[in-house]
Write a protein that holds these residues in place. Structure first.
Motif, short mmCIF file in Angstrom:
data_model
loop_
_atom_site.label_atom_id
_atom_site.label_comp_id
_atom_site.label_asym_id
_atom_site.label_seq_id
_atom_site.Cartn_x
_atom_site.Cartn_y
_atom_site.Cartn_z
N ARG A 97 34.53 40.76 35.70
CA ARG A 97 34.69 39.46 36.33
C ARG A 97 33.98 38.25 35.88
O ARG A 97 34.62 37.29 35.65
CB ARG A 97 34.26 39.83 37.84
N VAL A 155 35.90 37.33 32.65
CA VAL A 155 37.21 36.62 33.06
C VAL A 155 36.82 35.37 33.38
O VAL A 155 37.75 34.24 33.00
CB VAL A 155 37.90 37.28 34.31
N GLU A 184 36.23 33.32 30.53
CA GLU A 184 37.66 32.99 29.55
C GLU A 184 38.21 32.01 30.16
O GLU A 184 38.94 30.90 29.47
CB GLU A 184 38.55 34.58 29.85
N SER A 227 48.91 35.70 29.70
CA SER A 227 47.73 36.48 30.27
C SER A 227 48.39 37.49 31.38
O SER A 227 49.62 37.44 31.50
CB SER A 227 46.72 35.56 31.29
N GLY A 273 43.43 40.06 32.09
CA GLY A 273 43.11 38.36 31.77
C GLY A 273 43.77 37.58 31.11
O GLY A 273 44.98 37.81 30.56
#
Length: 431
Positions: free
Chosen positions: A120, A123, A126, A250, A255
């Motif tokens: 998480r 992500v 990102e 995505s 992700g």
């Protein structure tokens, strides 16, 4: 502006007090995706660590302990994951509280993917890195356009922390378009909008019809997701907002896999977080540049449910740039959206979209391939503007002169429950 700076400073300060986990992920993502000297070494290390972990901690992958490369592992899909959820989940995380992500289930039952805390954090990093690549920064006010339900809505606290507003696009009538238009004009702090490409199609058409222009808005970034953004919509958005416009590839279960670049052609592949293979449509061999290919993903950071060689069901075409960087030239939609001409040859969904550009009075269109030579074309807004024979001739130019096309004029075409719009439906299954 001051509020944005305070939010940004507060976000990174809180991360620092926690040991900078997001900052560390962000720095690695930036280093690898920007081509740092040791990028390839880090990528190989991340892949090896994930594969070794999977064979030692999951029932599903334990039989591959003697692997020599990733090609020794099987290619899996959504059904494989659904049917083997407990076997794929790591024994180390069996009793831990995990984050659950679920796909929309637009074309079937939803896929549930469990993610550990470090995944998480990856992500989040990102989102920050690729947001900056699209001229959007932590703390800036943003809006997410989609179909919002009680299952996917953010809490008030989460919206406050993200400085985000949820804009529902379940209805594309003029009344809702006007409501969204007023929101964007009144809120001068709103800097970025994220939306499915089909939502941007309808919104930009409405705003252009109203005679709106960039002097009315403060939007500086537009991120298109889920579907391919047409050139026509991109041009309209540029006229309306003068903003940075990028398409993002995505999915919910992984992700951000790739994002369109501003300074170069193509989509930058997120090599920092995923090992992505591009395989032939009809075999597991590597596809060539310029060839339609299946997108197969290995998630390098989800240790709760190690997903190795996951066939996303999406199709793409890759190319090599002059500096030898491998990029995605275009996202070609989902394998289930592929259309065939009357000779049985594969057509990209973009062929349909591109051939509709001249019929700009059409609000929505959807083509359904019933069998090898029979097609149903649903049109919303074409009546009284174009002759059916004119549209039929255009479609026969790429489907085949022996194509039997039934045109249906409709008042609207429903969105999928995810909020996406399916332009192509193929019921024909060639041998």
């Amino acid at each position: 502006m001051i509020g944005e700076i305070v939010r940004r400073y507060g976000f990174w300060s809180l991360d620092f007090l926690k040991g900078s986990p997001i900052r560390k992920h962000y720095n690695e993502i930036k280093y690898i995706n920007n081509g740092g000297n040791k990028s390839e070494e880090i990528e190989k290390g991340n892949l090896k660590n994930l594969l070794n972990y999977a064979v030692n901690n999951t029932e599903f992958y334990k039989e591959y302990k003697d692997y020599t490369s990733i090609k020794d592992f099987p290619i899996i899909d959504k059904n494989t994951i659904k049917n083997n959820e407990l076997q794929i989940q790591s024994k180390e995380f069996k009793n831990e509280e995990l984050h659950t992500m679920s796909t929309s289930g637009s074309t079937g039952t939803p896929l549930v993917m469990k993610q550990n805390k470090n995944k998480r954090l990856r992500v989040m990093a990102e989102l920050i890195y690729f947001g900056e690549e699209a001229n959007f920064y932590v703390g800036e006010k943003n809006a997410f356009f989609r179909v919002w339900t009680k299952e996917n809505r953010n809490s008030k606290l989460s919206l406050l922390m993200k400085n985000m507003i949820e804009v529902d696009i379940s209805n594309s009538n003029d009344e809702n378009m006007e409501r969204i238009s007023k929101l964007m004009k009144i809120d001068k702090k709103l800097k970025c909008i994220s939306a499915y490409a089909s939502s941007l199609d309808g919104l930009s058409d409405y705003l252009m019809q109203q005679g709106d222009d960039k002097s009315m808005f403060s939007i500086k970034s537009i991120i298109s997701t889920a579907e391919a953004l047409s050139d026509r919509t991109r041009e309209n958005l540029q006229k309306l907002f003068g903003a940075t416009i990028v398409s993002r590839y995505s999915n919910q279960e992984n992700g951000i896999l790739a994002q369109e670049m501003i300074e170069k052609d193509g989509f930058k592949i997120n090599k920092a977080s995923y090992f992505i293979e591009f395989l032939k449509v009809d075999s597991d061999e590597e596809a060539s540049f310029g060839e339609l290919a299946r997108i197969v993903v290995t998630d390098l950071f989800n240790y709760a449910m190690p997903v190795i060689r996951y066939d996303t069901g999406d199709l793409a075409i890759t190319e090599k740039l002059p500096d030898n960087e491998k990029v995605i030239k275009s996202i070609e939609g989902r394998k289930v959206d592929v259309l065939y001409n009357t000779s049985g040859e594969t057509l990209s969904p973009h062929v349909v979209t591109n051939n509709m550009w001249n019929f700009n009075k059409v609000k929505q269109f959807q083509i359904i391939q019933e069998d090898k030579t029979n097609y149903t074309l649903k049109l919303n807004g074409a009546k009284n503007h174009y002759k059916d024979t004119e549209i039929e001739a255009r479609f026969k130019s790429f489907l085949g002169e022996n194509a039997l096309i039934t045109i249906e004029h409709v008042d609207g075409i429903p969105l999928l429950k995810s909020g996406k719009f399916q332009k192509v439906i193929c019921k024909y299954k060639p041998r």
